[in-house]
Enzyme design. Structure first.
Site, PDB file in Angstrom:
ATOM      1  N   GLY A 315       0.938  -1.447  -0.175  1.00 53.29           N
ATOM      2  CA  GLY A 315      -0.230  -0.236  -0.285  1.00 53.29           C
ATOM      3  C   GLY A 315       0.851   1.292   0.029  1.00 53.29           C
ATOM      4  O   GLY A 315       0.328   2.311  -0.598  1.00 53.29           O
ATOM      5  N   TRP A 318       2.069   1.596  -2.837  1.00 55.31           N
ATOM      6  CA  TRP A 318       1.236   2.154  -3.804  1.00 55.31           C
ATOM      7  C   TRP A 318       1.456   3.934  -4.395  1.00 55.31           C
ATOM      8  O   TRP A 318       1.685   4.281  -5.377  1.00 55.31           O
ATOM      9  CB  TRP A 318      -0.476   2.040  -3.672  1.00 55.31           C
ATOM     10  CG  TRP A 318      -0.738   2.400  -4.786  1.00 55.31           C
ATOM     11  CD1 TRP A 318      -1.085   1.483  -6.109  1.00 55.31           C
ATOM     12  CD2 TRP A 318      -1.851   3.736  -4.711  1.00 55.31           C
ATOM     13  NE1 TRP A 318      -2.421   2.022  -6.637  1.00 55.31           N
ATOM     14  CE2 TRP A 318      -2.987   3.075  -5.853  1.00 55.31           C
ATOM     15  CE3 TRP A 318      -2.178   3.887  -3.698  1.00 55.31           C
ATOM     16  CZ2 TRP A 318      -4.405   4.147  -6.141  1.00 55.31           C
ATOM     17  CZ3 TRP A 318      -2.916   4.718  -4.012  1.00 55.31           C
ATOM     18  CH2 TRP A 318      -3.574   4.990  -4.893  1.00 55.31           C
ATOM     19  N   HIS A 319       1.005   4.027  -3.029  1.00 59.56           N
ATOM     20  CA  HIS A 319       1.632   5.849  -2.819  1.00 59.56           C
ATOM     21  C   HIS A 319       2.571   5.858  -3.710  1.00 59.56           C
ATOM     22  O   HIS A 319       2.539   7.460  -5.094  1.00 59.56           O
ATOM     23  CB  HIS A 319       1.376   5.973  -1.409  1.00 59.56           C
ATOM     24  CG  HIS A 319      -0.131   6.099  -1.125  1.00 59.56           C
ATOM     25  ND1 HIS A 319       0.020   4.645  -0.151  1.00 59.56           N
ATOM     26  CD2 HIS A 319      -1.382   7.066  -0.913  1.00 59.56           C
ATOM     27  CE1 HIS A 319      -1.610   4.418   0.204  1.00 59.56           C
ATOM     28  NE2 HIS A 319      -1.302   6.251  -0.019  1.00 59.56           N
ATOM     29  N   GLY A 320       3.689   6.206  -4.234  1.00 59.36           N
ATOM     30  CA  GLY A 320       4.722   6.154  -4.773  1.00 59.36           C
ATOM     31  C   GLY A 320       6.329   5.320  -4.435  1.00 59.36           C
ATOM     32  O   GLY A 320       6.293   4.986  -3.399  1.00 59.36           O
TER      33      GLY A 320
END
Lengths: 460, 392
Positions: A315, A318-320
């Protein structure tokens, strides 16, 4: 083209709404073309990638739908997910992994690829994955035609920053949805509240966060560190939830009911509760398509902890593509795992709810230091600064600006006492009407003038 | 029930009126503006601040309409006889035949805060020359040159009507670490094929979404009407707080961290040599077009007034800034490039005045008094062509 921009509010939106309502028989087509236009405002070539991803998943979807819950269907589903992840890895993570590889090697073995990250790629690819996986699981029916699917994937209100819409939620709405004045007015209310959250609160508090992270590089005194990090904690909530509210409002304009994405997350008394209230569409996606397939909590306590950490690690990624996001994900994974391990023995559970909330928010806030910082070192400086081991930089003069103080107070007050507008039954009366229109007018003026910098420092 | 629907309708109608209202108002105002202005000027993005002897301007600058914002901000209206070619190059028409003309190129120090209060404006006002301000805030000086297609060998242009021409580069210390000659040449040399491709791309992408919305925003008359009033809102919300990105020195004097950094940073001999080579290249390019080049080296506030810096940021050992400036002047002399070192003159004159006489206390730039010193030095260096000059 952001929702809080002149181009969107006063060029794209009026023209789009006019065409959308003038051509009632071609609404899906208008919506799809409008969404592609919206997406092309960033980079025209990005629309090609969006189209290719849509086509790949549509074709796989058709194949999967002929044999759901079978080995053949599983194969097709696996291939489609692999294709989506390969596209995501190429555009989002290749540069990062090359950098890590070179760092490990101690010299440049691979020349880092210069790949422009297509905006919103993580969102629309996750939607595509949810579609094909749900088809395999036989939870949804395949789309009627390619246009419907293209419309679902590209729907501009949520295209670039979510919420991540599951096809199961949108399936019926793609075919049949209600357009009414009442719904449109609700949309105006949602959109205006979201715009105010972004323009009035988040952007104002962003100055304080920027002063700590961008100007001081995290090297500041106790007061400045607390002020900056608390400001960022508030800013990210109002920024993101504001965007989601605007997306919900825009959806209403076109008859869609887009699901709630935030549910007062800073009133959570535990980390698991926080993740049920924060960026809910992502949390549910991670739960359904990652945590549960990993085994969830069905394979023993140890595996549960590992699964939680893996889920939150991914997760975070996924953000960066950066170490800061990875550490942020692992931080939350560890918090969830520890909380699960302690269970009822967790001493904080015996404290009053307000203490539990403050306790949770403190750890969440520490996580935001990693999330916002440009590097792990900068995050470390901020965290050290919170406890008096930082630099000497003082908080800036913006702290004395009445508008800033008002925005900060309002931000806290709304969290504690604010009504959840998603749960509100909108009944328009004269007061609501005046409030919404006046709020929109104020925000519109700020949007129209936001490029302006009256001081030479800003202008040059 | 009907009353509730009525209010919902009202909200909807007013919202739509507002978004459509701005949209329609902009289209109407742009149409009116387009009628007043030839179509070919509508697309140019580059700004030019030209100065005539009278230094009095009325009307509209041809070029990017966003300039109207600047016009409103500074309360000046400008009307000039300037036309542009398809690359954005500005060519003055009908210049005074007996004038000695000057083009001043630089960054925000050159661009200045208003029409008269610039090096070019002061040169014009004090000598009677036609002086053209090509200062572009936010750009390194070398990049500012990119706006002059005059320097593209394959698309030569001339300042028609000019006789004696002087090109002045106003450079701060931060401009010294720039590109090499080969990089400059690569950037300024455009092959005919590339030029054609650029033109074609411009045509092809003209109506793509990203260009349509950019065009709409750039030409929005509503935005231009509102922006001057935003300063108050920004101040109220604390967004305009200069202290959030500056170093606060003695007596509340503000410095940009970058400027302070440059003042303390040592510049290698190699960088200085590279800079001098670039200037030699520029001198050759300028000479080919009939220009004489003068490089004006301008100090930052922290160079002239180091005593106003916070204690911990003041230079510790020796006067490295002056030494660097001297080295640069020497390197330019070695390459046969004429230069003006504004630092010692400003320092000397600063001692005669209390406080920050030559710089703004709450801004990184010099004030018109500082600009005047540089303008006088330029006119002095121009020799007999620079008339009416007195240097103390």
């Amino acid at each position: 083209m952001l929702f809080n921009s002149y181009e969107f509010l006063f060029v794209f939106l009026p023209v789009f709404l006019l065409i959308y309502y003038v051509l009632p028989k071609h609404r899906t087509l208008v919506l799809t073309l409008g969404s592609y236009f919206f997406y092309m405002c960033w980079k025209p070539a990005g629309a090609l990638l969006l189209f290719i991803c849509t086509l790949i998943n549509y074709l796989f979807g058709r194949a999967i739908s002929k044999s759901p819950l079978t080995t053949k269907g599983k194969l097709y589903c696996g291939l489609s997910v692999a294709a989506d992840l390969a596209i995501l890895a190429y555009f989002k993570y290749l540069g990062f992994f090359e950098q890590v590889f070179n760092s490990a090697a101690g010299r440049t073995l691979i020349e880092p690829a210069r790949i422009a990250l297509p905006i919103g790629i993580s969102f629309f690819l996750f939607q595509c994955i949810s579609y094909t996986v749900d088809l395999y699981r036989d939870k949804v029916k395949p789309t009627r035609n390619f246009l419907d699917f293209a419309c679902y994937v590209s729907l501009f209100p949520h295209l670039v920053a979510g919420p991540i819409l599951r096809y199961s939620f949108m399936e019926k709405q793609m075919r049949d949805r209600e357009h009414s004045v009442g719904k449109f007015a609700e949309g105006v209310a949602f959109f205006t509240v979201g715009l105010a959250k972004k323009v009035l609160i988040a952007d104002t508090l962003g100055v304080a966060a920027g002063a700590l992270f961008d100007k001081a590089g995290g090297d500041a005194g106790v007061y400045a560190c607390w002020a900056g990090l608390v400001a960022y904690t508030l800013q990210i909530f109002y920024d993101f939830s504001g965007y989601s509210d605007m997306a919900i409002g825009l959806g209403r304009f076109m008859g869609f009911n887009i699901p709630q994405n935030f549910n007062s997350p800073y009133l959570s008394a535990s980390f698991s509760e926080f993740w049920r209230r924060w960026h809910m569409s992502l949390s549910y996606w991670l739960r359904d398509f990652l945590y549960i397939p990993l085994g969830g909590s069905k394979k023993g306590r140890f595996r549960t902890y590992v699964n939680l950490i893996i889920t939150m690690f991914l997760g975070g990624l996924w953000h960066g593509a950066a170490w800061t996001f990875i550490v942020w994900g692992l931080w939350h994974g560890a918090l969830l795992a520890i909380e699960r391990a302690l269970g009822d023995r967790n001493p904080i559970r015996k404290a009053p709810r307000v203490v539990q909330i403050l306790f949770t928010n403190f750890f969440v806030m520490i996580g935001w230091a990693f999330f916002r910082a440009a590097s792990l070192g900068e995050a470390g400086k901020v965290i050290r600064g919170l406890f008096g081991f930082g630099g000497e930089g003082a908080a800036s003069a913006f702290m004395k600006a009445p508008g800033f103080l008002a925005a900060a107070a309002l931000a806290v007050l709304l969290i504690i006492k604010g009504e959840n507008i998603y749960e509100r039954k909108w009944r328009f009366n004269a007061a609501t009407c005046v409030f919404i229109i006046a709020l929109f007018a104020v925000c519109a003026v700020l949007v129209l003038s936001q490029d302006f910098s009256p001081f030479l420092y800003f202008q040059f | 029930m009907s009353k509730k629907v009525g209010y919902a309708k009202l909200v909807t109608v007013i919202f739509l009126l507002m978004i459509f209202g701005v949209f329609v108002a902009d289209r109407v105002l742009i149409a009116i503006e387009a009628k007043r202005m030839p179509e070919e000027f509508m697309d140019h993005e580059f700004l030019l601040y030209p100065y005539k002897k009278s230094s009095h301007f009325t009307g509209v600058v041809y070029g990017d309409l966003t300039d109207l914002r600047t016009k409103r901000l500074y309360g000046h209206a400008r009307k000039t006889d300037v036309s542009t070619d398809d690359l954005g190059f500005m060519s003055p028409l009908g210049s005074r035949p007996d004038g000695s003309d000057v083009v001043v190129i630089g960054d925000s120090f050159t661009q200045g805060p208003s029409n008269k209060e610039t090096v070019a404006g002061l040169i014009s006002g004090r000598s009677g020359h036609v002086a053209y301000n090509m200062g572009f805030g936010g750009y390194p000086v070398n990049s500012a040159l990119a706006f002059l297609s005059d320097f593209q060998p394959l698309a030569p242009r001339d300042f028609s009507g000019m006789r004696q021409k002087t090109l002045v580069f106003v450079l701060c210390k931060r401009n010294l670490a720039g590109e090499s000659v080969s990089e400059i040449i690569a950037r300024f040399t455009i092959s005919p094929e590339k030029l054609e491709r650029k033109k074609l791309n411009r045509e092809v992408f003209r109506y793509f979404p990203h260009n349509i919305v950019k065009y709409a925003k750039r030409h929005s008359a509503v935005i231009k009407s509102i922006t001057p009033y935003a300063a108050g809102a920004d101040e109220f919300l604390g967004r305009a707080d200069p202290a959030s990105n500056v170093v606060v020195g003695r007596d509340g004097v503000l410095f940009l961290p970058d400027d302070v950094g440059f003042s303390r940073r040592s510049i290698s001999d190699e960088s200085i040599k590279q800079f001098a080579d670039v200037m030699l290249f520029m001198k050759t390019q300028a000479g080919m077009r009939g220009f004489k080049l003068i490089v004006a080296l301008v100090p930052d506030k922290s160079d002239v007034y180091p005593g106003y810096l916070p204690k911990e940021l003041r230079p510790r050992e020796g006067d490295t800034v002056a030494a660097h400036f001297d080295k640069v002047v020497q390197a330019l002399n070695d390459n046969g490039v004429e230069s003006i070192n504004v630092l010692p003159v400003l320092r000397m004159q600063a001692r005669e005045h209390d406080g920050l006489y030559y710089y703004y206390p709450d801004d990184t730039h010099w004030n018109p008094r500082g600009m005047k010193v540089a303008a006088d030095l330029v006119l002095h260096r121009m020799g007999p062509a620079g008339r009416y000059i007195t240097i103390r």
